[in-house]
Design an enzyme around this catalytic site. Structure first.
Site, PDB file in Angstrom:
ATOM      1  N   GLU A   1       0.823  -1.212   0.000  1.00 23.75           N
ATOM      2  CA  GLU A   1       0.000   0.000   0.000  1.00 23.75           C
ATOM      3  C   GLU A   1       0.857   1.262   0.000  1.00 23.75           C
ATOM      4  O   GLU A   1       0.480   2.277  -0.595  1.00 23.75           O
ATOM      5  CB  GLU A   1      -0.949  -0.034   1.201  1.00 23.75           C
ATOM      6  CG  GLU A   1      -2.017  -1.105   1.034  1.00 23.75           C
ATOM      7  CD  GLU A   1      -2.873  -1.297   2.266  1.00 23.75           C
ATOM      8  OE1 GLU A   1      -4.095  -1.133   2.169  1.00 23.75           O
ATOM      9  OE2 GLU A   1      -2.311  -1.618   3.333  1.00 23.75           O
TER      10      GLU A   1
ATOM     11  N   GLU B   1      -3.886  -9.347   4.123  1.00 23.54           N
ATOM     12  CA  GLU B   1      -4.609  -8.921   5.324  1.00 23.54           C
ATOM     13  C   GLU B   1      -5.789  -9.835   5.679  1.00 23.54           C
ATOM     14  O   GLU B   1      -6.074 -10.058   6.858  1.00 23.54           O
ATOM     15  CB  GLU B   1      -5.106  -7.474   5.155  1.00 23.54           C
ATOM     16  CG  GLU B   1      -4.020  -6.424   5.317  1.00 23.54           C
ATOM     17  CD  GLU B   1      -3.327  -6.082   4.007  1.00 23.54           C
ATOM     18  OE1 GLU B   1      -2.695  -5.017   3.920  1.00 23.54           O
ATOM     19  OE2 GLU B   1      -3.402  -6.899   3.063  1.00 23.54           O
TER      20      GLU B   1
END
Length: 268
Positions: free
Chosen positions: A119, A139
């Site tokens: 990210e 995640e």
């Protein structure tokens, strides 16, 4: 301005108009804790305010992993990986995913990247990867989701089917494949990302500063460091992430990771 840093977790050096920013937790695979996030945010604030800085070069210490993402051991112990104090809180995870600088960011991914590490690369402007590395947003395997921009920036960059595959399975994709799909603009051999990053940063820093900044702001739709076109997605991501983070599974995931066991999901 001084080269002083807020924490040893992030090292900075200003050289030839380039602000070198290094995540300095190699023993923890450069995982992001609150000190890393605060240090990167401070570096971006400095880049924005200092006219001498024309480009930021972001990398990770060591040669294994650019960043493993959020420090799950810290999360399992109840720690916060996002600064809560001003002005750093506004920058979000990794000190960079919610707000950025109008100066170009060249990311030299001198290793694999996972979760929040990916990210942070998604928020960079020029990304350089090395052959033989891998990238993943895992995640969902630990009870959360890629809420620091991955859920909306990855589908905007990669083919939607590929992005959703990565987001929903959490499986890794090779650097070669990510380069082919447009995640990175340059791919180099193992161990060469930082040198290539320095070369690209020097090219950028050698150009006229004002049009470079204007080009980034227009291309990224930036107003005061935030993308105006992503505002609704950011708000939705924050709201849903808060809901997920309050779940029992969000506690179980990092705890299971820390205890090196398979998680037991409850769906609540």
């Amino acid at each position: 301005m001084s080269d002083a840093v807020l924490t040893d977790a992030v090292l900075t050096e200003l050289k030839d108009h380039i602000l070198h920013v290094t995540i300095n937790r190699p023993d923890a695979l450069n995982a992001v804790n609150v000190e890393v996030a605060r240090g990167i945010a401070a570096a971006l604030i400095r880049a924005e305010e200092d006219p001498v800085v024309r480009c930021v070069l972001l990398s990770g210490a060591g040669d294994r992993v650019f960043s493993a993402g959020a420090d799950l051991k810290s999360m399992a112990a109840g720690g916060n990986v996002v600064p809560q104090d001003a002005p750093y809180a506004e920058y979000g995870f990794g000190g960079s995913t919610d707000k950025t600088t109008s100066k170009p960011i060249v990311a030299a991914a001198n290793g694999s990247a996972y979760g929040g590490g990916v990210e942070m690369l998604l928020q960079s402007d020029v990304v350089i990867v090395e052959r033989g590395r891998e990238f993943a947003l895992p995640e969902v395997k630990v009870g959360i989701f890629a809420g620091a921009g991955g859920v909306y920036r990855l589908p905007a960059m990669l083919p939607r089917a590929v992005a959703l595959d990565m987001l929903l399975t959490g499986e890794a994709i090779s650097a070669e494949r990510m380069y082919e799909l447009g995640f990175a603009s340059r791919i180099v051999e193992h161990g060469e990302a930082l040198a290539e990053g320095e070369r690209v940063a020097k090219l950028i820093a050698g150009n006229a500063p004002l049009p470079v900044v204007a080009s980034k702001r227009i291309a990224r739709h930036l107003e005061d460091g935030k993308s105006v076109t992503e505002a609704d997605q950011v708000a939705l991501s924050h709201r849903l992430f808060a809901e997920v983070l309050a779940s029992e599974d969000a506690v179980e995931g990092p705890r299971a990771f820390s205890e090196k066991r398979a998680p037991v999901w409850k769906g609540k």
